[in-house]
Design an enzyme around this catalytic site. Structure first.
Site, short mmCIF file in Angstrom:
data_model
loop_
_atom_site.label_atom_id
_atom_site.label_comp_id
_atom_site.label_asym_id
_atom_site.label_seq_id
_atom_site.Cartn_x
_atom_site.Cartn_y
_atom_site.Cartn_z
N LYS A 1 1.21 -1.16 0.05
CA LYS A 1 -0.02 0.56 0.12
C LYS A 1 1.13 1.19 0.00
CE LYS A 1 -3.89 -2.33 2.10
NZ LYS A 1 -4.54 -2.45 4.26
N GLN B 1 -4.18 -0.96 9.89
CA GLN B 1 -4.35 -2.70 9.28
C GLN B 1 -5.00 -3.26 10.47
OE1 GLN B 1 -2.83 -2.94 5.99
NE2 GLN B 1 -3.83 -5.30 5.86
N ASP C 1 -10.30 3.67 4.77
CA ASP C 1 -10.98 2.00 4.41
C ASP C 1 -12.03 2.08 4.45
OD1 ASP C 1 -8.80 0.34 3.69
OD2 ASP C 1 -8.61 0.61 5.92
#
Ligand code: NAP
Length: 288
Positions: A53, A97, A120
């Site tokens: 990412k 994460q 997200d």
């Protein structure tokens, strides 16, 4: 006839190239998009995801910061770190994460992210907006799935879409997005009885489970669009999805490979969410 392969890798590359231009234009106007990636603990798979990412962010011109924290970090300290990022004007997107180390309540941590920086799309406010039909920040993997199908002009309106998996990260939001495209949606999970009977009725089949070869050839309607979200590490170290790709591609109309399907699209959508969040800095603020 064998299925058409939906090439997420090349679509994601072209999306990232377009995003790079958008970033350059933003930088010219004084806004450099910034992404903070919070990694707690030392899960090896998480490390790989985070590295990929950040690499994609840097290549696109997005400033990225890695906040590495020990697996022993406490709930309160983690929240405080996130609150610091909420207040940091150089950061437009915050990604925590998952999975987080065991005793930590992941839902509470995700709720600490300012909804405008929740790239997200996991914050309850963003989830609520999605389910109310007013999507604000759409979770990256479901957004990537939809973009892949849109690009391939897969018909959705009036078609039967079957989603296997009901997580907040993939299954539920992707089902919601399909519904918004006027598909008739069935959501299956580990307690669904006669999964094959349900999947055989799917014009669009989305597998988001985490079990290699769960979807066999006899479970797929000829000509269906099969999207494989699953990522499984096999004993030989290779990656595989949830679909028996070699067998299913002989009957499906379209199919995504693993790797090279949904995975790269997820990262492209993450960058798009972050750049969109940064662009809001240039929007006129409501009066009052
Ligand atoms: P998850 O939270 O573990 O959810 C898995 C879902 O599958 C659950 O709803 C579970 O049902 C259901 N399930 C389990 N066994 C089943 C069975 N035998 N038949 C039918 N349904 C079954 O996983 P997730 O986070 O959604 O991720 C799913 C997969 O996608 C994983 O392999 C993950 O690595 C991958 N993934 C990939 C990307 C990407 O970018 N490519 C992004 C995110 C996730 P219950 O609810 O009843 O337990």
């Amino acid at each position: 006839m064998a299925a058409q392969i939906l090439d997420g890798k090349s679509l994601a590359a072209s999306i990232r190239a377009a995003l790079k231009e958008r970033v350059a234009a933003l930088v010219q106007r004084g806004v450099k998009p910034g992404l903070a990636v919070v990694l707690a603990g030392d899960d090896p798979a998480s490390r790989v995801y985070v590295r990929n990412k950040r690499l994609a962010a840097t290549e696109t011109g997005v400033h990225s910061e890695l906040i590495e924290l020990p697996g022993t970090i406490g709930q309160r300290e983690l929240r405080e770190r996130i609150e610091g990022l909420n207040a940091n004007r150089a950061i437009h997107g915050i990604l925590v994460q998952l999975p987080l180390p065991k005793p930590i309540d992941a839902a509470a941590v995700l709720e600490a992210i300012a909804p405008a920086k929740d790239v997200d799309g996991f914050h309850e406010i963003n989830m609520g907006a999605l389910f109310a039909g007013r999507p604000a920040v759409v979770p990256c993997t479901p957004a990537g799935v939809m973009r892949l199908m849109e690009q391939a002009r897969i018909p959705l309106a009036g078609r039967h879409a079957v989603v296997i998996g009901r997580s907040n990260i993939v299954g539920k939001p992707v089902a919601q997005l399909l519904l918004q495209k006027d598909a008739t949606v069935t959501i299956c999970h580990s307690k669904s009885s006669d999964l094959s009977e349900l999947t055989r009725r799917a014009d669009v089949l989305i597998a988001a489970v985490g079990r290699p070869k769960l979807v066999r050839q006899d479970m797929v309607k000829p000509g269906a669009c099969v999207i494989d979200v699953g990522v499984n590490r096999l004993e030989d170290g290779k990656l595989a999805g949830d679909v028996d790709f070699q067998a299913v591609k002989e009957v499906a109309g379209w199919i995504t490979p693993v790797p090279g399907g949904v995975g790269p699209m997820t990262i492209a959508m993450l960058l798009e969410n972050c750049i969109r969040a940064a662009s809001r800095e240039l929007e006129p603020k409501p009066a009052g």
